[in-house]
Design a protein around this motif. Structure first.
Motif, PDB file in Angstrom:
ATOM      1  N   GLY A  39      26.201  39.661  45.353  1.00  0.00           N
ATOM      2  CA  GLY A  39      25.835  40.852  44.434  1.00  0.00           C
ATOM      3  C   GLY A  39      26.559  42.014  44.743  1.00  0.00           C
ATOM      4  O   GLY A  39      26.863  42.504  43.666  1.00  0.00           O
ATOM      5  N   VAL A  40      26.791  42.357  45.849  1.00  0.00           N
ATOM      6  CA  VAL A  40      27.798  43.370  46.076  1.00  0.00           C
ATOM      7  C   VAL A  40      29.039  43.327  45.512  1.00  0.00           C
ATOM      8  O   VAL A  40      29.665  44.241  44.986  1.00  0.00           O
ATOM      9  N   GLY A  41      29.458  41.982  45.514  1.00  0.00           N
ATOM     10  CA  GLY A  41      30.968  41.882  45.037  1.00  0.00           C
ATOM     11  C   GLY A  41      30.861  42.090  43.518  1.00  0.00           C
ATOM     12  O   GLY A  41      31.755  42.850  42.910  1.00  0.00           O
ATOM     13  N   VAL A  42      29.857  41.723  42.709  1.00  0.00           N
ATOM     14  CA  VAL A  42      29.780  41.861  41.399  1.00  0.00           C
ATOM     15  C   VAL A  42      29.831  43.303  41.179  1.00  0.00           C
ATOM     16  O   VAL A  42      30.154  44.082  40.302  1.00  0.00           O
ATOM     17  N   LEU A  43      28.941  44.354  42.059  1.00  0.00           N
ATOM     18  CA  LEU A  43      28.755  45.493  41.823  1.00  0.00           C
ATOM     19  C   LEU A  43      30.327  46.245  41.893  1.00  0.00           C
ATOM     20  O   LEU A  43      30.707  47.100  41.102  1.00  0.00           O
ATOM     21  N   LYS A  44      31.024  45.807  42.990  1.00  0.00           N
ATOM     22  CA  LYS A  44      31.992  46.312  43.218  1.00  0.00           C
ATOM     23  C   LYS A  44      33.334  46.087  42.138  1.00  0.00           C
ATOM     24  O   LYS A  44      33.968  46.956  41.809  1.00  0.00           O
ATOM     25  N   ALA A  45      33.121  44.710  41.643  1.00  0.00           N
ATOM     26  CA  ALA A  45      34.110  44.536  40.665  1.00  0.00           C
ATOM     27  C   ALA A  45      33.902  45.398  39.338  1.00  0.00           C
ATOM     28  O   ALA A  45      34.668  45.544  38.735  1.00  0.00           O
ATOM     29  N   THR A  46      32.457  45.585  39.371  1.00  0.00           N
ATOM     30  CA  THR A  46      32.073  46.391  37.897  1.00  0.00           C
ATOM     31  C   THR A  46      31.977  47.731  37.844  1.00  0.00           C
ATOM     32  O   THR A  46      32.004  48.360  37.050  1.00  0.00           O
ATOM     33  N   HIS A  47      32.450  48.317  39.259  1.00  0.00           N
ATOM     34  CA  HIS A  47      32.285  49.594  39.614  1.00  0.00           C
ATOM     35  C   HIS A  47      33.626  50.272  40.052  1.00  0.00           C
ATOM     36  O   HIS A  47      33.855  51.317  40.596  1.00  0.00           O
ATOM     37  N   HIS A  96      36.354  38.195  42.567  1.00  0.00           N
ATOM     38  CA  HIS A  96      35.618  38.761  41.644  1.00  0.00           C
ATOM     39  C   HIS A  96      36.501  39.802  40.881  1.00  0.00           C
ATOM     40  O   HIS A  96      36.206  39.756  39.812  1.00  0.00           O
ATOM     41  N   GLN A  97      37.399  40.299  41.742  1.00  0.00           N
ATOM     42  CA  GLN A  97      38.162  41.529  41.038  1.00  0.00           C
ATOM     43  C   GLN A  97      39.235  40.849  40.164  1.00  0.00           C
ATOM     44  O   GLN A  97      39.808  41.664  39.329  1.00  0.00           O
ATOM     45  N   SER A  98      39.705  39.578  40.448  1.00  0.00           N
ATOM     46  CA  SER A  98      41.011  39.099  39.691  1.00  0.00           C
ATOM     47  C   SER A  98      40.503  38.553  38.464  1.00  0.00           C
ATOM     48  O   SER A  98      39.571  38.182  38.105  1.00  0.00           O
TER      49      SER A  98
END
Ligand SMILES: C=C(O[C@@H]1C=C(C(=O)O)C=C[C@H]1O)C(=O)O
Length: 98
Positions: A39-47, A96-98
């Motif tokens: 969940g944290v990974g998704v938040l980081k990738a989208t912000h 998540h970021q790539s």
């Protein structure tokens, strides 16, 4: 089998049953932790936030070392264990970021 051997076999069985239950707790606990870190990974990738947060890690390691000392667990081992998990989480965040 002597009485002493039978008693030792009984004690061994009891310890192993507890170990099996504790291993199950570890697996479920880790799975729960990874759900939250995903969940944290998704938040980081989208912000647009970086995958790792060294300041947060430093605080967690200090806290875990204190807890380990309190629990009579080797703090070096506790730190290595947490670092191992964190490195895996960071890999997930990078994906998540790539
Ligand atoms: C989960 C996070 O991402 C990374 C992983 C961490 C962890 O597994 O505890 C801690 C800090 C970050 O490097 C976070 O930033 O909270």
């Amino acid at each position: 089998m002597t009485d002493t051997t039978a008693r030792a076999a009984d004690l061994l069985k009891g310890h192993r049953e507890s170990i099996d239950r504790l291993d199950a707790i570890l697996v479920f606990t880790l799975a729960e932790r990874f759900k939250h870190t995903q969940g944290v990974g998704v938040l980081k990738a989208t912000h647009d936030l970086p995958p790792s947060d060294p300041a947060r890690e430093e605080k967690q390691i200090a806290r875990l070392r204190d807890l380990a000392n309190e629990a009579d667990l080797d703090p070096e081992f506790a730190e290595k264990f947490l670092n191992f998990i964190i490195q895996e989480v960071i890999k997930h965040h990078e994906r998540h970021q790539s």
